[in-house]
Design a protein around this motif. Structure first.
Motif, PDB file in Angstrom:
ATOM      1  N   THR A  34       8.642 -17.667  46.534  1.00  0.00           N
ATOM      2  CA  THR A  34       9.980 -17.198  46.171  1.00  0.00           C
ATOM      3  C   THR A  34      10.686 -16.890  47.472  1.00  0.00           C
ATOM      4  N   SER A  35      11.864 -17.505  47.649  1.00  0.00           N
ATOM      5  CA  SER A  35      12.534 -17.337  48.936  1.00  0.00           C
ATOM      6  C   SER A  35      13.957 -16.851  48.732  1.00  0.00           C
ATOM      7  N   ALA A  36      14.443 -16.150  49.732  1.00  0.00           N
ATOM      8  CA  ALA A  36      15.841 -15.706  49.703  1.00  0.00           C
ATOM      9  C   ALA A  36      16.382 -15.692  51.116  1.00  0.00           C
ATOM     10  N   PHE A  37      17.689 -15.580  51.210  1.00  0.00           N
ATOM     11  CA  PHE A  37      18.370 -15.518  52.509  1.00  0.00           C
ATOM     12  C   PHE A  37      17.999 -16.732  53.369  1.00  0.00           C
ATOM     13  N   ASP A  38      18.178 -17.911  52.768  1.00  0.00           N
ATOM     14  CA  ASP A  38      17.923 -19.193  53.444  1.00  0.00           C
ATOM     15  C   ASP A  38      16.498 -19.269  54.008  1.00  0.00           C
ATOM     16  N   GLY A  39      15.571 -18.746  53.240  1.00  0.00           N
ATOM     17  CA  GLY A  39      14.165 -18.849  53.617  1.00  0.00           C
ATOM     18  C   GLY A  39      13.680 -17.761  54.553  1.00  0.00           C
ATOM     19  N   GLN A  40      14.511 -16.765  54.845  1.00  0.00           N
ATOM     20  CA  GLN A  40      14.070 -15.691  55.753  1.00  0.00           C
ATOM     21  C   GLN A  40      13.104 -14.733  55.065  1.00  0.00           C
ATOM     22  N   GLY A  71       9.957 -28.310  49.532  1.00  0.00           N
ATOM     23  CA  GLY A  71      11.085 -27.376  49.593  1.00  0.00           C
ATOM     24  C   GLY A  71      10.579 -25.954  49.671  1.00  0.00           C
ATOM     25  N   LYS A  72      11.485 -24.999  49.484  1.00  0.00           N
ATOM     26  CA  LYS A  72      11.076 -23.595  49.623  1.00  0.00           C
ATOM     27  C   LYS A  72      10.284 -23.111  48.408  1.00  0.00           C
ATOM     28  N   ALA A  73      10.554 -23.677  47.249  1.00  0.00           N
ATOM     29  CA  ALA A  73       9.857 -23.225  46.041  1.00  0.00           C
ATOM     30  C   ALA A  73       9.189 -24.360  45.261  1.00  0.00           C
ATOM     31  N   ASP A  98      17.477 -11.702  37.296  1.00  0.00           N
ATOM     32  CA  ASP A  98      17.396 -12.964  38.047  1.00  0.00           C
ATOM     33  C   ASP A  98      16.859 -12.685  39.441  1.00  0.00           C
ATOM     34  N   LYS A  99      17.042 -13.665  40.349  1.00  0.00           N
ATOM     35  CA  LYS A  99      16.461 -13.538  41.695  1.00  0.00           C
ATOM     36  C   LYS A  99      17.058 -12.409  42.518  1.00  0.00           C
ATOM     37  N   ASP A 100      18.170 -11.815  42.087  1.00  0.00           N
ATOM     38  CA  ASP A 100      18.664 -10.621  42.785  1.00  0.00           C
ATOM     39  C   ASP A 100      17.611  -9.509  42.760  1.00  0.00           C
ATOM     40  N   PHE A 160      14.539  -9.933  43.406  1.00  0.00           N
ATOM     41  CA  PHE A 160      13.749 -10.223  44.612  1.00  0.00           C
ATOM     42  C   PHE A 160      14.593  -9.964  45.864  1.00  0.00           C
ATOM     43  N   ARG A 161      15.829 -10.499  45.885  1.00  0.00           N
ATOM     44  CA  ARG A 161      16.684 -10.322  47.072  1.00  0.00           C
ATOM     45  C   ARG A 161      16.873  -8.847  47.391  1.00  0.00           C
ATOM     46  N   GLN A 162      17.090  -8.047  46.338  1.00  0.00           N
ATOM     47  CA  GLN A 162      17.431  -6.634  46.539  1.00  0.00           C
ATOM     48  C   GLN A 162      16.223  -5.706  46.423  1.00  0.00           C
TER      49      GLN A 162
HETATM   50  N1  ASP Z   1      17.587 -20.255  47.618  1.00  0.00           N
HETATM   51  C1  ASP Z   1      18.099 -19.832  48.898  1.00  0.00           C
HETATM   52  C2  ASP Z   1      16.960 -19.321  49.759  1.00  0.00           C
HETATM   53  O1  ASP Z   1      15.955 -19.118  49.731  1.00  0.00           O
HETATM   54  C3  ASP Z   1      19.217 -18.838  48.808  1.00  0.00           C
HETATM   55  C4  ASP Z   1      18.940 -17.632  47.967  1.00  0.00           C
HETATM   56  O2  ASP Z   1      18.598 -17.785  46.827  1.00  0.00           O
HETATM   57  O3  ASP Z   1      19.119 -16.503  48.446  1.00  0.00           O
HETATM   58  O4  ASP Z   1      16.859 -19.067  50.742  1.00  0.00           O
END
Ligand code: ASP
Ligand code: TMP
Length: 237
Positions: free
Chosen positions: A32-38, A10-12, A210-212, A214-216
């Motif tokens: 660590t992945s975000a935005f559907d693995g982008q 998987g992604k992680a 949390d993972k925000d 990383f996302r942000q």
């Molecule tokens: N876990 C999903 C991903 O990597 C969605 C997310 O957490 O943003 O892409």
């Protein structure tokens, strides 16, 4: 128990078979992945922190009567689990509006949701995990009526247990995602519960923990996960 062959990457996490056909080994990687693995990055210690964090939370949930797939911690970044027949939907409960619901429904981040919302999403990165409802789940045969009802019941029970646990440690459980599977016909909680799959805010400052982060691009991702773990009393040593 030893790893035999790679079953799924998987992604992680990577999933391995073992000598026991009913047991798998989960390897929590640093990816660590975000935005559907982008967006994907390697973050030092994240696999270890999430593995131990997940073990701590799953143990609390088991103690509260929620069946989970987790059997044992095997090493810093590996756990032994029951092999579930996974249901390809994600169950999301929100206590506070954040993330996709703010964009979909045009509501402010931080709006309290009382009662909490429940949403199903199809687990499919290529389709960006679209929201689905119970009719889709039944029509496409992803789960039976009684399994859908049980997933909802258990997902809300997790909310009762974890809202209190995080509150007592000075955090707000904003939202979270769970995945379930079947083991000998019984619905059990699978996958993981870590700061990668939920939103947690500091109760006083409302800082994101949390993972925000990383996302942000807010920085200090793993350091903040460690802070969450320390507040809960998770042993990371
Ligand atoms: N876990 C999903 C991903 O990597 C969605 C997310 O957490 O943003 O892409
Ligand atoms: P969302 O706001 O992006 O819909 O996500 C709600 C919560 O569920 C948030 O804590 C992140 C988590 N989540 C995942 O971990 N993986 C996913 O694929 C999805 C759709 C949500």
């Amino acid at each position: 128990m030893q790893k035999k062959a790679e079953l799924y990457r998987g992604k992680a996490k990577t999933v391995y078979t073992t000598e026991d056909e009913n047991r798998l080994i989960l390897h929590f990687r640093n990816d660590t992945s975000a935005f559907d693995g982008q967006k994907i990055e390697q973050l030092d210690r994240k696999g270890m922190v999430n593995n131990k964090f997940n073990h701590f939370i799953m143990t609390k949930l088991e103690e509260a009567g929620i069946p989970t797939q987790l059997e044992a911690l095997l090493s810093d970044d590996e756990a032994l689990v029951k092999k579930l027949d996974m249901i390809p939907v994600e169950c999301v409960v929100r206590n506070v509006a954040a993330g996709s619901i703010t964009r979909r429904l045009g509501v402010e981040e931080g709006l309290e949701l009382n009662p909490p919302t429940f949403e199903f999403f199809l687990k499919n990165d290529a389709l960006h995990d679209p929201m689905v409802n119970e009719y889709h789940i039944r029509s496409f045969g992803w789960a039976k009526d009684e399994d859908i009802a049980r997933m909802k019941e258990l997902t809300f029970k997790v909310n009762d247990v974890l809202k209190t646990l995080f509150d007592e440690a000075g955090m707000i459980l904003v939202d979270y995602k769970l995945e379930f599977g079947l083991f000998n016909g019984e619905i059990m909680l699978g996958d993981e519960f870590t700061p990668d799959g939920c939103r947690l805010w500091d109760k006083e400052t409302r800082n994101k923990m949390d993972k925000d982060r990383f996302r942000q691009g807010l920085g200090s991702v793993v350091e903040t996960y460690e802070e969450v773990a320390n507040r809960l009393g998770v042993n990371l040593a």
